[in-house]
Design an enzyme around this catalytic site. Structure first.
Site, mmCIF file in Angstrom:
data_model
loop_
_atom_site.group_PDB
_atom_site.id
_atom_site.type_symbol
_atom_site.label_atom_id
_atom_site.label_comp_id
_atom_site.label_asym_id
_atom_site.label_seq_id
_atom_site.Cartn_x
_atom_site.Cartn_y
_atom_site.Cartn_z
ATOM 1 N N ASN A 1 10.514 4.066 3.017
ATOM 2 C CA ASN A 1 10.278 3.499 4.331
ATOM 3 C C ASN A 1 11.454 2.626 4.756
ATOM 4 O O ASN A 1 12.269 2.195 3.942
ATOM 5 C CB ASN A 1 9.033 2.604 4.277
ATOM 6 C CG ASN A 1 7.767 3.381 4.059
ATOM 7 O OD1 ASN A 1 7.337 4.142 4.904
ATOM 8 N ND2 ASN A 1 7.143 3.173 2.903
ATOM 9 N N ARG B 1 0.837 -1.203 0.000
ATOM 10 C CA ARG B 1 0.000 0.000 0.000
ATOM 11 C C ARG B 1 0.873 1.256 0.000
ATOM 12 O O ARG B 1 0.959 1.967 -0.995
ATOM 13 C CB ARG B 1 -0.954 -0.017 1.216
ATOM 14 C CG ARG B 1 -2.104 1.008 1.120
ATOM 15 C CD ARG B 1 -1.731 2.416 1.561
ATOM 16 N NE ARG B 1 -1.254 2.492 2.932
ATOM 17 C CZ ARG B 1 -0.713 3.574 3.456
ATOM 18 N NH1 ARG B 1 -0.578 4.689 2.729
ATOM 19 N NH2 ARG B 1 -0.278 3.580 4.711
ATOM 20 N N ASP B 2 1.567 1.496 1.080
ATOM 21 C CA ASP B 2 2.384 2.699 1.204
ATOM 22 C C ASP B 2 3.513 2.697 0.174
ATOM 23 O O ASP B 2 3.901 3.747 -0.337
ATOM 24 C CB ASP B 2 2.956 2.769 2.623
ATOM 25 C CG ASP B 2 3.612 4.097 2.938
ATOM 26 O OD1 ASP B 2 3.521 5.023 2.120
ATOM 27 O OD2 ASP B 2 4.218 4.217 4.014
ATOM 28 N N HIS C 1 6.675 4.016 12.735
ATOM 29 C CA HIS C 1 6.751 4.006 11.263
ATOM 30 C C HIS C 1 7.846 4.995 10.860
ATOM 31 O O HIS C 1 7.605 6.207 10.781
ATOM 32 C CB HIS C 1 5.393 4.433 10.696
ATOM 33 C CG HIS C 1 5.298 4.392 9.205
ATOM 34 N ND1 HIS C 1 4.427 3.557 8.539
ATOM 35 C CD2 HIS C 1 5.942 5.091 8.236
ATOM 36 C CE1 HIS C 1 4.524 3.746 7.243
ATOM 37 N NE2 HIS C 1 5.444 4.680 7.032
ATOM 38 N N CYS D 1 6.160 9.321 0.488
ATOM 39 C CA CYS D 1 4.886 10.000 0.701
ATOM 40 C C CYS D 1 4.640 10.938 -0.471
ATOM 41 O O CYS D 1 5.449 11.838 -0.714
ATOM 42 C CB CYS D 1 4.873 10.789 2.006
ATOM 43 S SG CYS D 1 3.330 11.679 2.276
ATOM 44 N N HIS E 1 10.987 6.489 8.405
ATOM 45 C CA HIS E 1 11.570 6.606 7.081
ATOM 46 C C HIS E 1 13.079 6.781 7.234
ATOM 47 O O HIS E 1 13.547 7.284 8.254
ATOM 48 C CB HIS E 1 10.970 7.791 6.329
ATOM 49 C CG HIS E 1 9.572 7.540 5.851
ATOM 50 N ND1 HIS E 1 9.093 8.017 4.644
ATOM 51 C CD2 HIS E 1 8.537 6.872 6.402
ATOM 52 C CE1 HIS E 1 7.836 7.644 4.476
ATOM 53 N NE2 HIS E 1 7.474 6.948 5.537
#
Length: 313
Positions: free
Chosen positions: A259, A24-25, A217, A250, A219
């Site tokens: 990520n 997804r991300d 989460h 993002c 990065h």
């Protein structure tokens, strides 16, 4: 396959649940649209590697995230992925309707700790976005769905700079008050450092947010993702978001690079003697395969180290 020497460190969790976000991300940031069947196969391979939570897709309007416009086509293809939680992101009640209609039982909402990013990402103020999420969370809970609240820009914002800890805590508490079962603290532009991480976690605890409900989460913009993860583990966090092959960033924050790579995380956790249930060989092979589908090498250092040919164009 080369594996790290196991040397356990004191006062760390015995196990960690990896919340895999690559499908997804990660894929939402690709310039080219990835075929639906490739996404489904990616998720199947991730599950086969032992990941038990794999964020599948997003029910955002296709206009905003065209790479995930196939959510209605993808989710039904995952019926053969047994024993794995498949959370989906929903931005509003319409997105929730679409997700529930397909049987989704784990949903996530995406809030911001800063006004600038709330405006860029949702075209709303922080308070307006929370008001939008309130009926989404309430209705999801009525359907016995698990609700995760993402909170982005917890450590820094490209427009506002450093974000005060108390500001993050207030928005996090608001998400908890809405009914979110879990919070994911996002270092969206990768500027956090370990003491900053522990300071935020301690402040959340002081305001009644238990560590057991918190995920992190990170990065890797400045190469700090693993150091920050270790700091969170030392505080007792047991849920860590990561993206297979280091995919993602993002789309609304250009300074947000990839990520934390799931392989890099698993390598560190294995070396610390922390159980993840993940087969690093299968996971690495999956990321090599996905890199081939995307036509470029994986940015994960572990993938490159374990698959010397994976760096070739």
């Amino acid at each position: 396959m080369t594996l790290p020497m196991v040397v356990p460190a004191p006062d760390l969790p015995a196990s960690v649940r990896i919340h895999e976000v690559g499908a997804r991300d990660g894929l939402q940031n690709e310039k080219a649209v990835v075929p639906t069947e490739v996404k489904a196969e990616f998720i199947r391979r991730l599950a086969d590697a032992g990941l038990t939570t794999i964020e599948a897709t997003s029910f955002v309007h296709p206009k905003w995230v065209p790479q995930l416009a196939d959510a209605e086509q993808l989710f039904p293809l995952l019926g053969d992925v047994g024993g794995v939680a498949l959370p989906v992101l929903v931005p509003n009640e319409r997105g929730l309707d679409r997700a529930l209609a397909l049987g989704a039982d784990r949903i996530a909402v995406f809030a911001s700790a800063t006004e600038s990013f709330a405006k860029a990402n949702l075209n709303r103020t922080v308070d307006e976005s929370l008001a939008m999420f309130a009926p989404v969370v309430a209705r999801a809970k009525e359907q016995n769905a698990h609700v995760r609240g993402y909170l982005s820009m917890c450590f820094g914002d490209p427009w506002e700079g450093a974000v005060p800890v108390h500001q993050v805590v207030e928005v996090a508490k608001s998400l908890r008050d809405l009914g979110c079962d879990e919070l994911s603290l996002g270092d969206t532009i990768g500027v956090a450092t370990p003491a900053h991480v522990q300071s935020l976690l301690a402040a959340l605890n002081e305001e009644g947010v238990p560590t057991s409900t918190i995920g992190v989460h990170f990065h890797d913009t400045y190469g700090q993702a693993l150091a920050n993860t270790l700091a969170a583990l030392q505080h007792g966090v047991r849920t860590v978001d990561a993206s297979a092959g280091g995919l993602g960033g993002c789309p609304y924050a250009k300074s947000a690079t990839g990520n934390l790579a799931t392989e890099d995380l698993v390598w560190m956790l294995q070396g610390l003697g922390i159980d993840t249930g993940v087969d690093l060989g299968k996971l690495t092979a999956t990321s090599v395969w996905m890199a081939e589908q995307l036509g470029r090498p994986s940015p994960s250092r572990t993938v490159r180290a374990l698959s010397p040919d994976s760096h070739k164009e």
